[in-house]
Enzyme design. Structure first.
Site: not given
Ligand code: CAA
Length: 291
Positions: A119, A140, A152, A190
């Protein structure tokens, strides 16, 4: 170049998610980790997340079974040398990643593309230690991999066009969207996201708001799906700190100074969800703020 098989190093949070989406898209996947326990945990997470997609009608039960059938696991890193594309998704420490590439090199096919899901670490520097900097790039994914639309793609200084196009074609086949980033510290997501998270920790550190009020503010006031502290726990506070250090060291600007409170949480071993405690305590029924 047509990629058919993918080797993934690391069955953790990112590695198992990458295995999941690759297998679902039809690639043969070989998943590697250093213990049986890690491989078993990784595979059961893939199973659980595929089942979640089945139960929501996103995929059929047959697609789930086929995807699982395309994933094999191995404790022998060198076996990944048989694959067309390798994605390293091990711990975010440069020495660990370098050692993995060093071990892999003698076993690769000439055409194998090497990539890292890092990342923030320099792709050019990682590539320079291999025998194929032109066939090396950053791949990424975002967490959770099955849900997040973006990948990315980061070209090192030597990455050739054929390698980039082959990786871009994989992203297309996954049904995800590629964003091209130049190889500068922490790339795009990031570079922007982590200073925001770090600022949220400063906001807490300086007593401007509580964990709850900071997260509510950004969820309800800026429409973020998670508050910054909740998101930090989700990503892992050690990862957040490692990325801030890469930004601070690589860009030599004090605006990237990691918040001392973030350092303190990491020193305590309070790394977020994975250790059950971070800005929230996850050991009970509902997460409880720790400040
Ligand atoms: N695998 C498969 N499906 C998943 C899943 C997983 N691990 N986690 C969630 N889902 C699915 C759920 O089944 C649900 O599907 P539907 O739309 O069909 O119902 C959908 O995703 C939404 O999940 P939830 O309803 O359980 O929960 P939510 O609405 O609170 O969403 C989330 C969860 C998608 C994680 C949301 O909170 C989100 O987008 N959070 C921000 C995530 C983010 O910013 N990620 C980037 C981080 S930075 C990074 O990764 C880079 C790095 O290098 C650090």
């Amino acid at each position: 170049m047509d990629i058919k098989s993918v080797g993934i190093v690391g069955a953790g949070q990112m590695g198992n998610g990458i295995a999941h989406v690759m297998a679902l898209a039809g690639y043969k996947v070989m998943l590697n980790d250093i213990s049986d326990d890690a491989l078993t945990k990784g595979l059961s997470t893939v199973d659980r997340n595929l089942e979640r997609q089945v139960s929501r009608g996103k995929i059929g039960a047959d697609e789930k079974a086929e995807a699982l059938g395309r994933i094999s696991t191995t404790l022998a890193l060198t076996e990944l040398g048989q694959t067309d594309l390798i994605i390293e998704a091990a711990t975010e420490r440069e020495t660990v990643k370098q050692a993995i590439f060093e071990d892999l090199l003698p076993h690769l096919q000439p055409h194998t593309i090497l990539t890292s899901n890092t990342s923030s670490i320099s792709i050019t520097r990682l590539a320079s230690r291999t025998d194929r900097p032109e066939k090396f790039m950053g791949f990424h994914f975002m967490n959770p991999v099955p849900v997040m639309q973006l990948v990315e793609l980061i070209r090192g200084i030597a990455t050739d066009a054929e390698t980039f196009e082959a990786c871009k074609a994989v992203v297309d086949k996954l049904g995800k969207t590629a964003a091209t980033a130049e190889d500068f510290p922490a790339f795009i997501v990031n570079r922007i996201l982590m200073p925001m998270i770090n600022e949220a920790v400063y906001t807490l550190y300086e007593g401007v708001g509580s964990v709850q009020s900071i997260d509510s503010s950004m969820k309800l006031g800026a429409n973020h799906p998670m508050g910054p502290l909740e998101l930090a726990d989700f990503i892992g506070l050690d990862t957040c700190l490692a990325i801030m250090n890469v930004l601070h060291d690589g860009l030599a600007d004090t605006k990237y100074r990691p918040c001392p409170l973030l350092t303190k949480y990491v020193e305590a071993g309070w790394l977020g969800r994975k250790s059950q405690r971070g800005f929230y305590d996850y050991r009970g029924e509902v997460p409880v703020p720790t400040r």
